[in-house]
Design an enzyme around this catalytic site. Structure first.
Site, PDB file in Angstrom:
ATOM      1  N   SER A 276       0.818  -1.211   0.000  1.00  0.00           N
ATOM      2  CA  SER A 276       0.000   0.000   0.000  1.00  0.00           C
ATOM      3  C   SER A 276       0.859   1.271   0.000  1.00  0.00           C
ATOM      4  O   SER A 276       1.711   1.405  -0.858  1.00  0.00           O
ATOM      5  CB  SER A 276      -0.955  -0.069   1.193  1.00  0.00           C
ATOM      6  OG  SER A 276      -2.109   0.643   0.899  1.00  0.00           O
ATOM      7  N   LYS A 280       4.089   2.009  -2.484  1.00  0.00           N
ATOM      8  CA  LYS A 280       4.478   3.185  -3.271  1.00  0.00           C
ATOM      9  C   LYS A 280       5.938   3.497  -2.920  1.00  0.00           C
ATOM     10  O   LYS A 280       6.771   3.804  -3.770  1.00  0.00           O
ATOM     11  CB  LYS A 280       3.608   4.405  -2.894  1.00  0.00           C
ATOM     12  CG  LYS A 280       2.091   4.180  -2.876  1.00  0.00           C
ATOM     13  CD  LYS A 280       1.341   5.469  -2.502  1.00  0.00           C
ATOM     14  CE  LYS A 280      -0.029   5.257  -1.851  1.00  0.00           C
ATOM     15  NZ  LYS A 280      -1.068   4.635  -2.608  1.00  0.00           N
ATOM     16  N   TRP A 367     -10.097   0.386  -4.898  1.00  0.00           N
ATOM     17  CA  TRP A 367      -9.546   1.712  -4.564  1.00  0.00           C
ATOM     18  C   TRP A 367      -8.140   1.864  -5.158  1.00  0.00           C
ATOM     19  O   TRP A 367      -7.744   2.938  -5.571  1.00  0.00           O
ATOM     20  CB  TRP A 367      -9.527   1.862  -3.038  1.00  0.00           C
ATOM     21  CG  TRP A 367      -9.086   3.171  -2.487  1.00  0.00           C
ATOM     22  CD1 TRP A 367      -8.031   3.375  -1.646  1.00  0.00           C
ATOM     23  CD2 TRP A 367      -9.686   4.459  -2.690  1.00  0.00           C
ATOM     24  NE1 TRP A 367      -7.936   4.707  -1.314  1.00  0.00           N
ATOM     25  CE2 TRP A 367      -8.937   5.392  -1.944  1.00  0.00           C
ATOM     26  CE3 TRP A 367     -10.776   4.914  -3.436  1.00  0.00           C
ATOM     27  CZ2 TRP A 367      -9.246   6.757  -1.919  1.00  0.00           C
ATOM     28  CZ3 TRP A 367     -11.082   6.278  -3.416  1.00  0.00           C
ATOM     29  CH2 TRP A 367     -10.323   7.182  -2.666  1.00  0.00           C
ATOM     30  N   HIS A 417      -7.589  -5.748   0.254  1.00  0.00           N
ATOM     31  CA  HIS A 417      -6.377  -4.951   0.388  1.00  0.00           C
ATOM     32  C   HIS A 417      -5.533  -5.437   1.570  1.00  0.00           C
ATOM     33  O   HIS A 417      -5.826  -5.118   2.722  1.00  0.00           O
ATOM     34  CB  HIS A 417      -6.821  -3.495   0.602  1.00  0.00           C
ATOM     35  CG  HIS A 417      -5.713  -2.515   0.639  1.00  0.00           C
ATOM     36  ND1 HIS A 417      -4.966  -2.197  -0.462  1.00  0.00           N
ATOM     37  CD2 HIS A 417      -5.224  -1.762   1.656  1.00  0.00           C
ATOM     38  CE1 HIS A 417      -4.070  -1.286  -0.135  1.00  0.00           C
ATOM     39  NE2 HIS A 417      -4.202  -1.011   1.146  1.00  0.00           N
TER      40      HIS A 417
HETATM   41  C1  GCU Z   1      -5.398   4.744   1.873  1.00  0.00           C
HETATM   42  C2  GCU Z   1      -4.829   5.535   0.724  1.00  0.00           C
HETATM   43  C3  GCU Z   1      -4.025   4.650  -0.209  1.00  0.00           C
HETATM   44  C4  GCU Z   1      -3.017   3.839   0.543  1.00  0.00           C
HETATM   45  C5  GCU Z   1      -3.679   3.091   1.669  1.00  0.00           C
HETATM   46  C6  GCU Z   1      -2.737   2.340   2.578  1.00  0.00           C
HETATM   47  O1  GCU Z   1      -6.383   3.881   1.405  1.00  0.00           O
HETATM   48  O2  GCU Z   1      -5.877   6.187   0.084  1.00  0.00           O
HETATM   49  O3  GCU Z   1      -3.372   5.440  -1.178  1.00  0.00           O
HETATM   50  O4  GCU Z   1      -2.341   2.968  -0.317  1.00  0.00           O
HETATM   51  O5  GCU Z   1      -4.377   4.010   2.491  1.00  0.00           O
HETATM   52  O6  GCU Z   1      -1.576   2.689   2.696  1.00  0.00           O
HETATM   53  O7  GCU Z   1      -3.203   1.395   3.249  1.00  0.00           O
END
Ligand code: GCU
Length: 436
Positions: A276, A280, A367, A417
């Site tokens: 997540s 990134k 998402w 997720h």
């Molecule tokens: C939120 C956010 C995402 C991210 C995620 C996470 O959902 O919007 O961009 O990847 O958190 O880090 O769990």
């Protein structure tokens, strides 16, 4: 990709226990965003193999000497921000060591990395497990965690983090501090024994050691960003100054600096990975630091592996608004204007080349735009091909739980997720193929 199929949702609402519903609603899918493939706007992606002056990139040398540095500059300037070099006075201190960890199969070590001389200066803690009995230095996985190193395993020898973290009862965090109840709460995301049994070391660091994950985190006393801003004599946040993602990525590189000094881990065979927001981060770490042998993104979504121009699920405006500290200020110029971005995320994947890169999505994680993540991997392929490597090798999003790819790996896991045993299994197989 087909629309998500939840025709049974209404039935579930009426019939199934609250537990299952809470799992379903745990899928982060805010209203007001697009989850419909037919409503993805038309877009044209910037070409990874064309220089900004319009010239085609026709050979590996033009890629590595011209286009790659150009893309790095564009991502620094417009997306993640610029980061400082490793600090001169950096020191590594062994905080603890247990050569009989995990029932004797591993050595656990905790390393404090001090970025500057004073004891109050910023620092981070690496938790490292290395398999015992290896013939020589072993390959490793390195990734950041969300709630402290002690959440990765119930091992009572892991020091409980004392840093600020987001309060979260289910994670055992009360009043922004970890409690004993938080030991091992994220063990399902870190299959330490499996990793050790497969002959890999595992290292993890709490991301909040570098920058606390909150809107004003970059200015926190303990933040590396605040430290460098002061050191460089700046009061205000520069437009291209590093955000939290770049600072977290920088921390991963400092862990790699440590591995270069320690003999247990083979620093030339470290896979950087993350889930997540930390996925990134892993992608950006792999771009900034070519010493990472493999780059792995797990459900990284917007600002990670997903193409921004698709505006599917999370958007640039939304991420900049909800997480104002993650990216550089310039990234906000592209709120509702993704087509004006000089880059898109397939180029971030391509920045891993020629190293193996893996992108993973999950079916219910709309998402994060699974198809957009797949397409990024796909559109990075021309760079791999130019370098004489196999890329992904498929043109269509594969069926769930069907890993594909060569130097670029991809899978779409069934489910939500998270980072699961299934995901880890694929990363271990991928690392076996490329590092053994
Ligand atoms: C939120 C956010 C995402 C991210 C995620 C996470 O959902 O919007 O961009 O990847 O958190 O880090 O769990």
């Amino acid at each position: 990709m087909k629309r998500p199929q939840f025709p049974f949702r209404a039935v579930l609402c009426a019939a199934v226990p609250a537990l299952i519903m809470s799992t379903l609603s745990a899928q982060h899918r805010p209203d007001g965003f697009n989850y419909d493939e037919s409503r993805v706007p038309e877009y044209t992606l910037p070409d990874p193999l064309r220089l900004e002056n319009g010239d085609a990139v026709e050979d590996p040398r033009a890629w590595s000497e011209k286009r790659r540095p150009e893309l790095m500059e564009l991502f620094r300037e417009h997306v993640y921000g610029r980061q400082p070099a490793a600090p001169e006075g950096m020191r590594f201190e062994i905080r603890s060591e247990d050569t009989e960890a995990l029932g004797g199969k591993a050595t656990r070590r905790e390393i404090t990395v001090r970025f500057a001389e004073g004891r109050d200066d910023p620092s981070m803690e690496i938790l490292l497990y290395v398999p015992n009995g290896a013939d020589g230095p072993v390959p490793a996985f390195l990734g950041l965690n969300f709630f402290g190193n002690h959440t990765a395993h119930a091992d009572p020898g892991i020091t409980l983090s004392t840093r600020w973290m987001r309060s979260n009862r289910s994670m055992g965090v009360v009043d922004n501090r970890a409690t004993e109840a938080s030991r091992g709460v994220r063990a399902d995301r870190w299959p330490v024994e499996t990793i050790i049994d497969r002959g890999y070391a595992l290292a993890t660091i709490y991301c909040g050691d570098l920058v606390p994950d909150r809107a004003d985190g970059l200015e926190a006393d303990s933040a590396v960003t605040a430290y460098f801003r002061e050191k460089e004599g700046r009061n205000e946040r520069g437009k291209d100054e590093w955000g939290a993602i770049a600072a977290w990525a920088w921390g991963l590189s400092r862990a790699l600096d440590y591995f270069e000094t320690a003999d247990a881990v083979d620093a030339a065979r470290v896979s950087v990975l993350g889930h997540s927001r930390l996925g990134k981060t892993a992608l950006w770490a792999g771009a900034e630091d070519e010493r990472f042998a493999i780059v792995i993104s797990n459900n990284s979504g917007c600002g990670g592996a997903a193409l921004s121009r698709r505006r599917f699920g999370e958007t640039v405006r939304r991420i900049n608004t909800n997480f104002p500290h993650w990216f550089c200020l310039n990234f906000r110029d592209y709120n509702d204007d993704e087509d004006a971005l000089p880059v898109d995320q397939h180029q971030l994947i391509a920045l891993a080349a020629p190293r193996p890169v893996y992108v993973a999505s999950a079916t219910e994680d709309l998402w994060a735009d699974p198809k957009g993540e797949f397409l990024s991997a796909k559109h990075a392929e021309p760079v791999y091909r130019l370098l004489g490597l196999d890329g992904l090798g498929v043109d269509e999003l594969p069926a769930p739980n069907t890993p594909v790819g060569h130097t670029i790996g991809y899978h779409l896991r069934e489910g939500g997720h998270s980072i699961t045993e299934y995901d880890w299994e694929q990363y271990l197989n991928f690392a076996d193929r490329h590092l053994r």
